[in-house]
Motif scaffolding. Structure first.
Motif, short mmCIF file in Angstrom:
data_model
loop_
_atom_site.label_atom_id
_atom_site.label_comp_id
_atom_site.label_asym_id
_atom_site.label_seq_id
_atom_site.Cartn_x
_atom_site.Cartn_y
_atom_site.Cartn_z
N ARG B 78 0.87 -1.16 0.00
CA ARG B 78 0.00 0.00 0.00
C ARG B 78 0.91 1.21 0.00
O ARG B 78 1.74 1.38 0.88
N PHE B 79 0.78 2.05 -1.05
CA PHE B 79 1.54 3.30 -1.11
C PHE B 79 0.69 4.41 -0.53
O PHE B 79 -0.50 4.48 -0.80
N ARG B 80 1.30 5.26 0.24
CA ARG B 80 0.58 6.44 0.72
C ARG B 80 0.89 7.62 -0.20
O ARG B 80 2.05 7.91 -0.47
N PHE B 81 -0.17 8.25 -0.71
CA PHE B 81 -0.03 9.42 -1.60
C PHE B 81 -0.51 10.65 -0.85
O PHE B 81 -1.57 10.62 -0.26
N GLU B 82 0.27 11.72 -0.91
CA GLU B 82 -0.15 12.97 -0.25
C GLU B 82 0.04 14.14 -1.21
O GLU B 82 1.10 14.27 -1.82
N THR B 83 -0.99 15.00 -1.31
CA THR B 83 -0.85 16.26 -2.05
C THR B 83 -1.13 17.41 -1.09
O THR B 83 -1.68 17.19 -0.01
N PHE B 84 -0.77 18.63 -1.51
CA PHE B 84 -0.84 19.75 -0.59
C PHE B 84 -1.43 20.97 -1.27
O PHE B 84 -1.20 21.20 -2.46
N ARG B 85 -2.15 21.76 -0.47
CA ARG B 85 -2.74 22.97 -1.03
C ARG B 85 -1.73 24.09 -1.11
O ARG B 85 -1.85 24.97 -1.94
N ASN B 86 -0.74 24.08 -0.21
CA ASN B 86 0.28 25.12 -0.35
C ASN B 86 1.69 24.56 -0.20
O ASN B 86 1.93 23.57 0.49
N PRO B 87 2.64 25.22 -0.90
CA PRO B 87 4.01 24.72 -0.97
C PRO B 87 4.69 24.57 0.39
O PRO B 87 5.41 23.60 0.62
N ASP B 88 4.45 25.51 1.30
CA ASP B 88 5.11 25.43 2.62
C ASP B 88 4.75 24.13 3.33
O ASP B 88 5.61 23.45 3.89
N GLU B 89 3.45 23.84 3.29
CA GLU B 89 2.95 22.59 3.90
C GLU B 89 3.66 21.39 3.29
O GLU B 89 4.07 20.47 3.99
N GLY B 90 3.78 21.43 1.96
CA GLY B 90 4.37 20.31 1.23
C GLY B 90 5.84 20.11 1.57
O GLY B 90 6.30 18.97 1.70
N MET B 91 6.55 21.20 1.73
CA MET B 91 7.98 21.10 2.04
C MET B 91 8.17 20.67 3.50
O MET B 91 9.04 19.85 3.80
N LYS B 92 7.32 21.17 4.37
CA LYS B 92 7.40 20.79 5.79
C LYS B 92 7.17 19.28 5.95
O LYS B 92 7.88 18.62 6.71
N ARG B 93 6.19 18.79 5.23
CA ARG B 93 5.85 17.36 5.32
C ARG B 93 7.01 16.51 4.81
O ARG B 93 7.33 15.47 5.39
#
Lengths: 131, 328
Positions: B78-93
């Protein structure tokens, strides 16, 4: 393709990189072979680069003739077209085209300029001038 | 932070390379060819309504994420896929996951990656790479299409992860959560081959061998103009330039068939691997002929190119029928 058939003549668009290709070795096994590229992949990449460069050159001469805004030049320089710029900025295509008019472009708000600059990876200063 | 024991591997293609490297890191030792074949990613599609640099998309593989998703059944992953509404959130994650010693897959634009050769940077948003560490402001990148690991400044990676346009990545990151099985079964290989046969011999006019014939007809009807030469150049670009391992993934598939023969014990697959290699050579001959015409060394001959494409369609039809019988 055999290992010795993997193109190694070079492809200037690859720079120093080598691309991975699969070919048959002396034992009949398909293996990954780094390739410097060759005539075929170079020619088709050059074709699209020249096509895009020509569009940018054409836009540049129209900017110099006062017929279009630097925005159009930079869009071409960054390998975009109106459809893509529209997707990236969220502006309607007709609106982007209206911004190509030099007098319209000269009066754009800082906010709009920043939106374009951000989409194109430029400063607003650079966006308003030819290079 | 650097993830110990991570091994970068050079590959022909980004998604299959990422999947093979990532799964190998997690104890599932597979090759790029196996990832590609086991996910039934080989295909052909002529999609005139989808434009890349102004010309129709010619695809030699199934759509993006097909390879990642194709690992689910064979390895009970099972692969976990994550997308983000803003770049900061995405980089932090991303930083969070790296701090947990996870190796993370990313979908990115190619245009905004600084280590890509300038001439190769087009607006294509479905590139895949792995991040395996961070030093200061730079991320340590294992990009399968590069021979060596790369570094990328955070600001550039952010830009590449959040590029807009068609197939916009929205910062997509992914990693395996569960891996239930770490070996390739003969049954999984057979199933995967059957699926590829169904795709290539299927009834949709734009897909598989029918798609090749449709493209052949289109080429026959091209005029003697700049557009026509660019149209043909675009086919070859999709086939050779974008990291297919040569001949639109056909050589990569031949490699898979050799491994498939080892795993299933079906010796016929080894002979079929050789056939696939020859079919790949046919594609490359087509490419070479087209380039001679593009460069003006030969007169532009639409009928000749069209016949070569039709020949490839015939060869692939025969091939996939034989492949179907071999795994029946």
């Amino acid at each position: 393709m055999d290992v010795d058939g993997v193109p190694q003549e070079g492809n200037r668009t690859l720079g120093v990189h080598r691309r991975g290709m699969y070919a048959k070795d002396a034992n009949g096994r398909m293996v990954l072979v780094p390739s410097r590229g060759g005539e075929v992949d170079e020619a088709v990449t050059v074709q699209v680069i020249e096509r895009m460069d020509a569009l940018a050159e054409d836009a540049k001469s129209r900017v110099l003739a006062g017929k279009t805004a630097p925005l159009e030049y930079w869009m071409c320089n960054k390998r975009m077209d109106v459809a893509l710029l529209s997707q990236v900025t969220g502006f309607w295509q007709w609106r982007i085209r209206s911004h190509f008019r030099p007098e319209k472009f000269a009066n754009l708000s800082q906010k709009t300029l920043e939106c374009y600059a951000n989409a194109l990876g430029l400063s607003t200063e650079k966006l308003q001038r030819l290079p | 932070m650097l993830i110990e024991k991570f091994q970068h591997r050079h590959a022909a293609h980004c998604e299959s390379g990422v999947v093979a490297t990532l799964l190998t890191y997690h104890g599932v030792e597979i090759s790029e060819a196996m990832a590609f074949g086991l996910s039934s990613a080989l295909s052909f599609a002529y999609l005139p309504f989808v434009k890349l640099t102004g010309f129709p998309l010619i695809s030699y593989r199934m759509p993006p994420k097909f390879i990642i998703r194709g690992m689910a059944k064979p390895f009970k992953t099972r692969f976990r896929f994550e997308t983000f509404r803003n770049p900061d959130e995405g980089m932090k994650r991303l930083d969070e996951l790296l701090a947990q010693s996870k190796v993370v897959g990313l979908q990115t634009s190619v245009f905004w990656l600084p280590y890509f050769p300038a001439d190769m940077r087009f607006h294509f948003n479905a590139h895949n790479l792995l991040v395996y560490g961070k030093e200061g402001d730079e991320y340590l990148i294992s990009d399968p299409v590069a021979e060596e690991p790369q570094r990328c400044a955070a600001i550039d990676l952010q830009r590449a992860r959040f590029a807009k346009g068609m197939l916009a990545p929205k910062g997509l990151l992914y990693y395996p959560e569960v891996i239930g099985c770490n070996r390739v079964s003969a049954e999984a290989v057979r199933k995967a081959i059957k699926k590829t046969v169904r795709i290539m011999l299927g009834p949709i006019p734009l897909v598989g061998v029918r798609g090749i014939r449709m493209l052949a007809n289109k080429v026959k009807g091209l005029k003697n103009d700049e557009y026509a030469l660019n149209f043909v150049g675009n086919i070859i670009r999709m086939q050779e330039e974008i990291g297919t391992g040569g001949a639109g993934f056909r050589f990569l598939y031949a490699s898979f068939l050799q491994e498939a023969a080892d795993i299933t014990g079906l010796e016929e697959l080894r002979e079929l691997a050789e056939r696939m290699n020859e079919i790949g050579d046919g594609w490359r001959e087509f490419g070479l002929k087209a380039v001679r015409m593009i460069k003006g060394r030969e007169a532009f001959d639409q009928a000749l190119l069209s016949n070569m494409l039709r020949g490839q369609a015939d060869r692939e039809t025969e091939f996939f029928k034989m492949l179907k019988r071999a795994v029946a």
